[in-house]
Design a protein around this motif. Sequence first.
Motif, PDB file in Angstrom:
ATOM      1  N   ILE A  71       0.685  -0.986   0.285  1.00 26.93           N
ATOM      2  CA  ILE A  71       0.020   0.067   0.137  1.00 26.93           C
ATOM      3  C   ILE A  71       1.105   1.577  -0.262  1.00 26.93           C
ATOM      4  CG2 ILE A  71      -0.410   0.132   2.577  1.00 26.93           C
ATOM      5  CD1 ILE A  71      -3.081   0.779   1.357  1.00 26.93           C
ATOM      6  N   VAL A 118      -0.360  -4.783  -9.709  1.00 24.75           N
ATOM      7  CA  VAL A 118      -0.539  -3.168 -11.182  1.00 24.75           C
ATOM      8  C   VAL A 118       0.922  -3.219 -11.090  1.00 24.75           C
ATOM      9  CG1 VAL A 118      -2.268  -2.756  -9.441  1.00 24.75           C
ATOM     10  CG2 VAL A 118       0.282  -2.168  -8.279  1.00 24.75           C
ATOM     11  N   ILE A 125       0.941   3.174  -5.051  1.00 25.90           N
ATOM     12  CA  ILE A 125       0.273   2.591  -6.427  1.00 25.90           C
ATOM     13  C   ILE A 125      -1.187   2.582  -4.878  1.00 25.90           C
ATOM     14  CG2 ILE A 125      -1.064   1.395  -8.297  1.00 25.90           C
ATOM     15  CD1 ILE A 125       1.306   3.272  -8.898  1.00 25.90           C
ATOM     16  N   TYR A 136       6.934 -10.932  -6.405  1.00 26.62           N
ATOM     17  CA  TYR A 136       5.592 -11.604  -6.715  1.00 26.62           C
ATOM     18  C   TYR A 136       5.097 -12.709  -6.432  1.00 26.62           C
ATOM     19  CZ  TYR A 136       3.253  -7.554  -8.456  1.00 26.62           C
ATOM     20  OH  TYR A 136       2.099  -5.677  -8.637  1.00 26.62           O
ATOM     21  N   SER A 161       5.470  -3.798   6.592  1.00 24.70           N
ATOM     22  CA  SER A 161       6.131  -3.048   7.920  1.00 24.70           C
ATOM     23  C   SER A 161       5.024  -2.899   8.698  1.00 24.70           C
ATOM     24  CB  SER A 161       6.521  -2.031   7.623  1.00 24.70           C
ATOM     25  OG  SER A 161       6.084  -1.463   7.471  1.00 24.70           O
ATOM     26  N   MET A 221      11.749  -0.939  -6.489  1.00 25.07           N
ATOM     27  CA  MET A 221      11.129  -0.851  -7.429  1.00 25.07           C
ATOM     28  C   MET A 221      11.307  -0.702  -8.783  1.00 25.07           C
ATOM     29  SD  MET A 221       7.353   1.480  -8.522  1.00 25.07           S
ATOM     30  CE  MET A 221       7.269   2.292  -9.962  1.00 25.07           C
TER      31      MET A 221
HETATM   32  P1  NAP Z   1       5.743   2.331  -3.199  1.00 27.94           P
HETATM   33  O1  NAP Z   1       5.140   3.277  -2.890  1.00 27.94           O
HETATM   34  O2  NAP Z   1       6.843   1.857  -2.867  1.00 27.94           O
HETATM   35  O3  NAP Z   1       5.139   1.031  -2.228  1.00 27.94           O
HETATM   36  C1  NAP Z   1       5.428  -0.518  -2.360  1.00 27.94           C
HETATM   37  C2  NAP Z   1       4.665  -0.831  -1.136  1.00 27.94           C
HETATM   38  O4  NAP Z   1       4.422  -2.672  -0.878  1.00 27.94           O
HETATM   39  C3  NAP Z   1       4.851  -0.989  -0.320  1.00 27.94           C
HETATM   40  O5  NAP Z   1       3.853  -0.677   0.842  1.00 27.94           O
HETATM   41  C4  NAP Z   1       5.813  -2.175   0.489  1.00 27.94           C
HETATM   42  O6  NAP Z   1       6.040  -1.863   2.005  1.00 27.94           O
HETATM   43  C5  NAP Z   1       4.797  -2.395   0.633  1.00 27.94           C
HETATM   44  N1  NAP Z   1       5.831  -4.517   0.438  1.00 27.94           N
HETATM   45  C6  NAP Z   1       7.763  -4.350  -0.387  1.00 27.94           C
HETATM   46  N2  NAP Z   1       7.261  -5.912   0.261  1.00 27.94           N
HETATM   47  C7  NAP Z   1       7.020  -5.986   0.379  1.00 27.94           C
HETATM   48  C8  NAP Z   1       6.540  -7.672   1.114  1.00 27.94           C
HETATM   49  N3  NAP Z   1       7.244  -8.464   0.107  1.00 27.94           N
HETATM   50  N4  NAP Z   1       5.241  -7.148   1.327  1.00 27.94           N
HETATM   51  C9  NAP Z   1       4.229  -6.835   1.549  1.00 27.94           C
HETATM   52  N5  NAP Z   1       4.649  -5.876   1.052  1.00 27.94           N
HETATM   53  C10 NAP Z   1       5.337  -5.432   0.339  1.00 27.94           C
HETATM   54  O7  NAP Z   1       5.329   0.976  -4.147  1.00 27.94           O
HETATM   55  P2  NAP Z   1       4.492   1.880  -5.526  1.00 27.94           P
HETATM   56  O8  NAP Z   1       5.280   3.023  -6.695  1.00 27.94           O
HETATM   57  O9  NAP Z   1       3.456   1.529  -4.882  1.00 27.94           O
HETATM   58  O10 NAP Z   1       5.206   0.120  -6.522  1.00 27.94           O
HETATM   59  C11 NAP Z   1       3.582  -0.581  -6.315  1.00 27.94           C
HETATM   60  C12 NAP Z   1       4.367  -1.879  -7.741  1.00 27.94           C
HETATM   61  O11 NAP Z   1       3.485  -0.816  -9.035  1.00 27.94           O
HETATM   62  C13 NAP Z   1       5.166  -1.882  -8.100  1.00 27.94           C
HETATM   63  O12 NAP Z   1       5.024  -2.972  -8.929  1.00 27.94           O
HETATM   64  C14 NAP Z   1       5.031  -1.123  -9.989  1.00 27.94           C
HETATM   65  O13 NAP Z   1       6.035  -1.939 -10.424  1.00 27.94           O
HETATM   66  C15 NAP Z   1       4.145  -0.350  -9.934  1.00 27.94           C
HETATM   67  N6  NAP Z   1       3.511   0.731 -10.872  1.00 27.94           N
HETATM   68  C16 NAP Z   1       4.223   2.022 -10.408  1.00 27.94           C
HETATM   69  C17 NAP Z   1       3.871   2.911 -10.398  1.00 27.94           C
HETATM   70  C18 NAP Z   1       4.907   4.300  -9.768  1.00 27.94           C
HETATM   71  O14 NAP Z   1       5.198   5.238 -10.721  1.00 27.94           O
HETATM   72  N7  NAP Z   1       5.079   3.868  -8.811  1.00 27.94           N
HETATM   73  C19 NAP Z   1       3.306   3.323 -11.457  1.00 27.94           C
HETATM   74  C20 NAP Z   1       2.808   1.982 -11.923  1.00 27.94           C
HETATM   75  C21 NAP Z   1       2.896   0.100 -11.978  1.00 27.94           C
HETATM   76  P3  NAP Z   1       6.444  -1.053   3.215  1.00 27.94           P
HETATM   77  O15 NAP Z   1       6.214  -0.056   3.237  1.00 27.94           O
HETATM   78  O16 NAP Z   1       6.134  -2.273   4.717  1.00 27.94           O
HETATM   79  O17 NAP Z   1       8.455  -0.834   2.847  1.00 27.94           O
END
Ligand code: NAP
Length: 295
Positions: free
Chosen positions: A14, A100, A17, A80, A41, A237
């Motif tokens: 969370i 996503v 995205i 994943y 976390s 990421m």
């Molecule tokens: P983000 O803001 O860095 O958030 C990642 C989330 O995943 C955090 O809540 C994190 O938890 C959690 N996480 C990490 N490792 C985990 C695990 N082993 N088990 C459960 N949760 C875990 O990332 P985001 O930008 O939202 O991106 C998420 C996904 O969307 C990625 O796959 C990315 O490729 C895709 N995406 C990203 C974008 C972009 O521009 N950012 C656009 C489209 C798609 P903690 O906070 O506790 O570490």
Amino acid sequence: MTEPVFRRLALIGIGLIGSSVARIAGERGDLAGEVVANARSQATLDRVMELGIADRVELDPAKAVAGADCVMLCAPVGTYEALAQAIAPHLAPGCVLTDVGSTKQSVIRDVGPHVPAGVHFVPGHPLAGTEYSGPDAGFTTLFQGRWTLLTPPPGTDAGAVEKVAELWRRCGSMIEVMEPGHHDRVLAIVSHLPHLLAFTICGTADALEDESRQQVLKFAASGFRDFTRIAASDPVMWRDIFLNNREALLEMLQRFTEDAQAMARAVRWGDPEYIEHRIQQGRAIRKSLIELKQA
Ligand code: NAP
């Protein structure tokens, strides 16, 4: 009010995205009757409760997905496979499992084999983002007017695909269904290569001797600044994206390198027509983007 698309939506991850989807769900009320959030976390989950963007939080992904009729993976793509293994035995029959992630062949490779019979797997990718991460970074208009690409494996239940599409439409997205290999090639050029170039150019500037490096920061507005915005993105990421779209990214990098070499030749040997033609091409692409409202 319109019926919610899902009864209970579990968001695994969370950050930017996931929290944007959660905020939209909270604001509209017609994405899901209940939103359950999971993260790596407890600190993130505490923050989610403070922000009031989920109905419930669960640190254990197995508990988060129990009883959900939609599970959306919103963590970095490198997590994943382990996540799929952990949640698979706890997915309810008939549940829709979506994601996503920014790469699609790797997601199908890593998650697909763990999907139990009777669970519908609909991989997805919203083409929207910023350089910020974490649950504070999300906002309700993130997906407005942006594409979401769905890459369901052949034979996927059409009703499940339509439900995921409807969820994204309610988030403001436009939908296109695409073959995963095609998705990965397109994204390699429109997103993954530009990020690779931005990280690299910032590294190159950082390696300059001290005096020049300070001048880079002082005069960054001349173009460098735009690269630094992209380069501020989350390292984990992007590491995961590069490693999980390796072939398409390397192919696009090879093509780019050849074109950059051609431009270098034109500069070295003084070929004004070539240089001008290339710049004209760039301007034309920018103009088309503005016309398509994707700028
Ligand atoms: P983000 O803001 O860095 O958030 C990642 C989330 O995943 C955090 O809540 C994190 O938890 C959690 N996480 C990490 N490792 C985990 C695990 N082993 N088990 C459960 N949760 C875990 O990332 P985001 O930008 O939202 O991106 C998420 C996904 O969307 C990625 O796959 C990315 O490729 C895709 N995406 C990203 C974008 C972009 O521009 N950012 C656009 C489209 C798609 P903690 O906070 O506790 O570490």
